[in-house]
Design an enzyme around this catalytic site. Structure first.
Site, short mmCIF file in Angstrom:
data_model
loop_
_atom_site.label_atom_id
_atom_site.label_comp_id
_atom_site.label_asym_id
_atom_site.label_seq_id
_atom_site.Cartn_x
_atom_site.Cartn_y
_atom_site.Cartn_z
N HIS A 203 -7.04 -3.30 -7.59
CA HIS A 203 -6.81 -1.99 -8.22
C HIS A 203 -8.08 -1.14 -8.18
O HIS A 203 -8.04 0.06 -7.98
CB HIS A 203 -6.34 -2.17 -9.67
CG HIS A 203 -5.04 -2.92 -9.78
ND1 HIS A 203 -3.96 -2.64 -8.98
CD2 HIS A 203 -4.64 -3.95 -10.59
CE1 HIS A 203 -2.95 -3.45 -9.29
NE2 HIS A 203 -3.35 -4.26 -10.26
N SER B 72 11.76 2.16 -5.46
CA SER B 72 11.35 1.64 -6.76
C SER B 72 11.29 2.67 -7.90
O SER B 72 10.28 2.76 -8.59
CB SER B 72 9.99 0.94 -6.64
OG SER B 72 10.07 -0.12 -5.72
N ASP C 143 1.10 0.42 -2.83
CA ASP C 143 1.45 -0.98 -3.08
C ASP C 143 0.54 -1.93 -2.28
O ASP C 143 0.05 -1.57 -1.20
CB ASP C 143 2.92 -1.20 -2.68
CG ASP C 143 3.50 -2.45 -3.31
OD1 ASP C 143 2.85 -3.05 -4.20
OD2 ASP C 143 4.60 -2.84 -2.91
N LEU D 107 -5.68 21.57 -4.45
CA LEU D 107 -4.72 20.46 -4.32
C LEU D 107 -4.31 20.03 -5.72
O LEU D 107 -5.16 19.91 -6.60
CB LEU D 107 -5.41 19.27 -3.61
CG LEU D 107 -4.71 17.91 -3.68
CD1 LEU D 107 -3.45 17.90 -2.83
CD2 LEU D 107 -5.64 16.80 -3.18
N GLY E 153 -2.55 -6.19 -5.39
CA GLY E 153 -2.62 -7.58 -5.85
C GLY E 153 -2.76 -8.54 -4.68
O GLY E 153 -3.63 -9.42 -4.67
N ARG E 154 -1.91 -8.36 -3.66
CA ARG E 154 -1.96 -9.25 -2.49
C ARG E 154 -3.30 -9.12 -1.75
O ARG E 154 -3.86 -10.10 -1.29
CB ARG E 154 -0.79 -8.93 -1.54
CG ARG E 154 0.50 -9.58 -1.99
CD ARG E 154 1.69 -8.99 -1.29
NE ARG E 154 1.97 -7.64 -1.77
CZ ARG E 154 2.72 -6.76 -1.13
NH1 ARG E 154 3.24 -7.07 0.03
NH2 ARG E 154 2.93 -5.56 -1.65
N TRP E 155 -3.79 -7.92 -1.66
CA TRP E 155 -5.09 -7.69 -1.00
C TRP E 155 -6.17 -8.52 -1.68
O TRP E 155 -6.96 -9.19 -1.02
CB TRP E 155 -5.44 -6.20 -1.08
CG TRP E 155 -6.74 -5.82 -0.44
CD1 TRP E 155 -6.93 -5.42 0.85
CD2 TRP E 155 -8.03 -5.81 -1.07
NE1 TRP E 155 -8.26 -5.15 1.07
CE2 TRP E 155 -8.96 -5.38 -0.09
CE3 TRP E 155 -8.50 -6.10 -2.35
CZ2 TRP E 155 -10.33 -5.25 -0.35
CZ3 TRP E 155 -9.86 -5.97 -2.62
CH2 TRP E 155 -10.76 -5.56 -1.63
N GLU F 167 7.90 -0.28 -15.38
CA GLU F 167 8.13 -1.72 -15.15
C GLU F 167 6.81 -2.50 -15.18
O GLU F 167 6.80 -3.72 -15.32
CB GLU F 167 8.81 -1.96 -13.80
CG GLU F 167 10.29 -1.59 -13.77
CD GLU F 167 10.55 -0.10 -13.85
OE1 GLU F 167 9.80 0.67 -13.19
OE2 GLU F 167 11.46 0.32 -14.59
C1 FPP Z 1 0.83 -1.83 -6.65
O1 FPP Z 1 0.15 -2.96 -6.19
C2 FPP Z 1 -0.09 -0.97 -7.31
C3 FPP Z 1 -0.04 -0.66 -8.62
C4 FPP Z 1 0.96 -1.19 -9.56
C5 FPP Z 1 -1.02 0.23 -9.19
C6 FPP Z 1 -1.59 1.26 -8.30
C7 FPP Z 1 -2.79 1.73 -8.95
C8 FPP Z 1 -3.95 2.02 -8.35
C9 FPP Z 1 -4.21 2.08 -6.91
C10 FPP Z 1 -5.07 2.37 -9.23
C11 FPP Z 1 -4.69 3.67 -9.84
C12 FPP Z 1 -5.86 4.37 -10.19
C13 FPP Z 1 -5.91 5.69 -10.28
C14 FPP Z 1 -7.21 6.26 -10.58
C15 FPP Z 1 -4.71 6.55 -10.07
P1 FPP Z 1 0.55 -4.35 -6.79
O2 FPP Z 1 -0.36 -4.66 -7.88
O3 FPP Z 1 2.01 -4.34 -7.13
O4 FPP Z 1 0.27 -5.26 -5.55
P2 FPP Z 1 1.14 -6.49 -5.02
O5 FPP Z 1 2.49 -5.92 -4.64
O6 FPP Z 1 0.36 -6.94 -3.85
O7 FPP Z 1 1.18 -7.48 -6.13
#
Ligand code: FPP
Length: 287
Positions: free
Chosen positions: A74, A236, A57, A171, A60-62, A105
């Site tokens: 992402h 979640s 998680d 793995l 987006g904030r990053w 979701e």
């Molecule tokens: C949550 O951060 C992250 C996700 C919903 C997606 C996670 C996916 C990746 C790291 C890429 C996946 C790629 C592969 C190759 C498996 P958020 O977007 O909810 O962030 P926020 O809470 O800051 O808005």
């Protein structure tokens, strides 16, 4: 006759990636080291988790904090953070790592963000190049989730990734895509109900073992350690069946800033915890 070097000495001269085992499959390459050269911690075997599951998680904030589009979070999360964590998992010999890449979701997000996430999952992980690269390190790719609702080409790539890496044993990296815990349990319950209706199983004999056999990945082991980054402290809808007894670990770092050292810290802390599964003794097993 001219004698060559002893076979084992000769084998040592061949780079690991060129060696083949008895099945003709090249031996996996060693994991890539961390860029600082930091070495993995020594973790006593009995204190190592078998299965770590991660809610990645904070992407987006990053990105938003840096004035970047969310997709950049992402991208970095997949190409830098996840990659490094997988190599770190290989370094400590973790057998199972499961990551939450796209939840049921997540369809509520902007179309562009959804498309980018699915594209990243395909390109970096399960597409031809991704699967080939992971296979070279001995990483088996698996997918947990529902094909319904996912574009056909995404489903095909997820299946291709599984096929191309099924011989890998170092793995198992399970990616949860279009995954929701309640949906997974509901599907298993429906399968069981159908099997009972058709007389294939005796409803009175359904126990936890029978239930597990009707999940989409029946052989996915229980989660020992569930780690969520990004500061929120909830699970979640992630792996409710498998994570019932998981130790929980929450960290504030946004996922794109994470690297293998965070995994190692999580695992080291896990090793200090005492798991009782409702019993009094410390070496209890789940029932
Ligand atoms: C949550 O951060 C992250 C996700 C919903 C997606 C996670 C996916 C990746 C790291 C890429 C996946 C790629 C592969 C190759 C498996 P958020 O977007 O909810 O962030 P926020 O809470 O800051 O808005």
């Amino acid at each position: 006759a001219v004698r060559g070097p002893h076979p084992s000495a000769a084998a040592a001269l061949i780079p690991a990636q060129a060696r083949h085992d008895r099945t003709g499959v090249p031996a996996p390459r060693p994991p890539l080291p961390h860029h600082t050269g930091v070495r993995p911690p020594h973790l006593p075997a009995g204190r190592m988790p078998r299965h770590v599951a991660v809610i990645m998680d904070g992407n987006g904030r990053w990105a938003t904090r840096r004035g970047l589009p969310r997709s950049e979070g992402h991208r970095v999360g997949a190409q830098k953070a996840l990659r490094d964590v997988v190599h770190g998992a290989l370094e400590i010999g973790l057998p199972h790592l499961t990551v939450y890449a796209f939840s049921t979701e997540n369809w509520k997000r902007d179309l562009q963000e959804i498309a980018f996430l699915l594209h990243t999952i395909r390109e970096d992980l399960n597409g031809e190049a991704g699967a080939k690269e992971w296979a070279s390190y001995g990483v088996r790719l698996r997918w947990a989730g529902d094909s319904e609702g996912l574009p056909t080409d995404v489903v095909e790539d997820l299946a291709r990734g599984e096929r191309a890496t099924r011989h890998c044993t170092r793995l198992t990296l399970t990616t949860c895509v279009n995954y929701g815990g309640r949906a997974e349990l509901t599907r298993a319950a429906a399968r069981l109900a159908r099997a009972a209706r058709d007389g294939d199983i005796d409803a009175d004999r359904i126990g936890t073992g029978e239930f597990t056999r009707h999940l989409s990945l029946p052989d996915l082991p229980d989660v020992d350690l569930l780690w969520r980054t990004g500061g929120e402290q909830r699970t979640s809808n992630f792996l409710p069946w498998h994570a019932t007894y998981a130790e929980l670990h929450f960290t504030d770092t946004h996922w794109p800033d994470v690297d293998r050292r965070d995994l190692w810290r999580a695992v080291t802390e896990y090793g200090r915890r005492q798991r009782r599964y409702g019993a009094v003794v410390s070496n209890a097993q789940p029932s």
